[in-house]
Design a protein around this motif. Sequence first.
Motif, short mmCIF file in Angstrom:
data_model
loop_
_atom_site.label_atom_id
_atom_site.label_comp_id
_atom_site.label_asym_id
_atom_site.label_seq_id
_atom_site.Cartn_x
_atom_site.Cartn_y
_atom_site.Cartn_z
N ARG A 162 0.71 -1.27 0.01
CA ARG A 162 0.20 -0.30 -0.21
C ARG A 162 0.87 1.19 -0.30
NH1 ARG A 162 -3.50 -1.08 5.73
NH2 ARG A 162 -4.41 0.66 4.57
N GLU A 219 -4.58 -3.62 -5.16
CA GLU A 219 -5.34 -5.50 -4.82
C GLU A 219 -4.55 -6.19 -5.81
OE1 GLU A 219 -8.37 -7.26 -8.75
OE2 GLU A 219 -8.84 -5.20 -7.48
N THR A 220 -3.04 -5.23 -6.39
CA THR A 220 -1.76 -6.52 -6.85
C THR A 220 -0.83 -5.39 -6.21
OG1 THR A 220 -2.78 -7.76 -8.43
CG2 THR A 220 -0.64 -7.27 -8.50
N SER A 238 -3.51 -3.23 -16.79
CA SER A 238 -4.10 -2.02 -15.65
C SER A 238 -3.62 -0.92 -15.29
CB SER A 238 -4.10 -3.47 -14.21
OG SER A 238 -2.72 -3.48 -13.74
N GLU A 292 -5.12 1.71 -12.19
CA GLU A 292 -5.88 1.20 -10.54
C GLU A 292 -5.78 3.22 -10.75
OE1 GLU A 292 -5.56 -1.36 -7.73
OE2 GLU A 292 -4.48 -2.75 -9.27
N ARG A 317 -10.24 4.13 -0.98
CA ARG A 317 -9.76 2.32 -2.02
C ARG A 317 -9.34 3.33 -3.24
NH1 ARG A 317 -13.56 1.10 -5.64
NH2 ARG A 317 -15.80 1.91 -5.36
N TRP A 318 -8.67 1.43 -4.05
CA TRP A 318 -8.36 1.87 -5.55
C TRP A 318 -9.48 1.73 -6.18
CZ3 TRP A 318 -3.57 3.62 -7.05
CH2 TRP A 318 -2.24 4.08 -6.10
N LYS A 331 -10.50 0.43 -10.76
CA LYS A 331 -9.36 -0.04 -11.54
C LYS A 331 -11.24 0.88 -12.95
CE LYS A 331 -8.86 -4.67 -10.51
NZ LYS A 331 -9.90 -6.40 -11.39
#
Length: 373
Positions: A145, A163-164, A195, A197, A211-212, A214
């Motif tokens: 994070r 998330e990743t 991706s 984000e 939060r992130w 997409k």
Amino acid sequence: MGKSLNPSKRQKLIAHYDHRHLQEQPLIPGLPDHVAELCLSRVHPSLLYSVCRSWRRLIYCPFFPPFPSLYALFFSSSDNEIQLLSFDPMSSRWETVPPPPNPLRLLVHHPSFLCRNLPVQSISVSGNLVLLAATAPNFNPALSRPLIFSPLSRSWSLGPPMETPRRWCAAGASGPTVYVASGIGSNFSTDVARSLEKWDLGEEDEMDDFRWKKMRQLKDGRFSTDAIDAVGWRRKLCMVNVAKQGILYDAANDIWEQMPEGMVGGWRGPVAAMDEEVLYAVDEGKGLLTRYNQDSDNWEVIMEVESLRGACQMAAAGGRLCVICGDGEILVIDVVAAPPKFWAVQRPAELEPLAIHILPRLSRLDFLLPTVS
């Protein structure tokens, strides 16, 4: 945790600040301090700094309009740690920054990569420094994070979990929004490589927004193996990889666009945007500083400086560019002056600069703090 990053929260600092510790006498004899503060806030901090102790202290108070300072991430080979230092333009000294809760032990050099640094990716957004991606000693992504430092509150905090977690990615900001695109997680994944984000610091008053999110994917993963600055410019993110392939992300409409041929053609070194409006680039091979002209789709030469050869990173704010040059020298260029002026900032001994940023000065209760020679 992230709510303290919102600039509107600065007023909370005032409520907890004991003004009686600031000075032993009135700022301006005959005037209430709150009136004197309003008067002095219209004077350039460099003038206040040189007059008297109480005025010098005033310019570092949490409630006084902050002046921009230079911040740099350094690598110390002696203890294999990352350090964040701030260069105060008033005192011309490097100052220690409060360390994060846990030491930053990141992999910067490795015998398998003798001629190349492993990147530590950081950005400036809404007056904060955000660490987004790096490599851990086991070669996995080091940050799950974002790690955020706020100069005005002198504190570190954590952003929302990604998330990743990734490394070797494209990282940047547009307005108060942080973007991370492509890259590699613990293992290569096509989904991660394509991706995009975003995390909007301006919306985090509500926990649902902490939060992130997409966004529209890239069409391929050609940016996944390079550490790329996603430069925010006129509500778009500009990205160019080592292979000189360029692309634009329209943040307002969530679409990807082809980068104009002239823009990508002049992208020959570090690039930064002044107030997200004017793009500046360094041609690291020739030592040229250039400015992008959107109407003609070309880069106009501003000046040539031998020190700019090999430049690897650049930041822009307040009419000035700060550049990490090939030999580790830090160069400051005043592009508002006619002709532009430049000067070097001596870096601390035995420290290697990794990244440079322009952020508000550190807030502090006393101007006499430990410095780094």
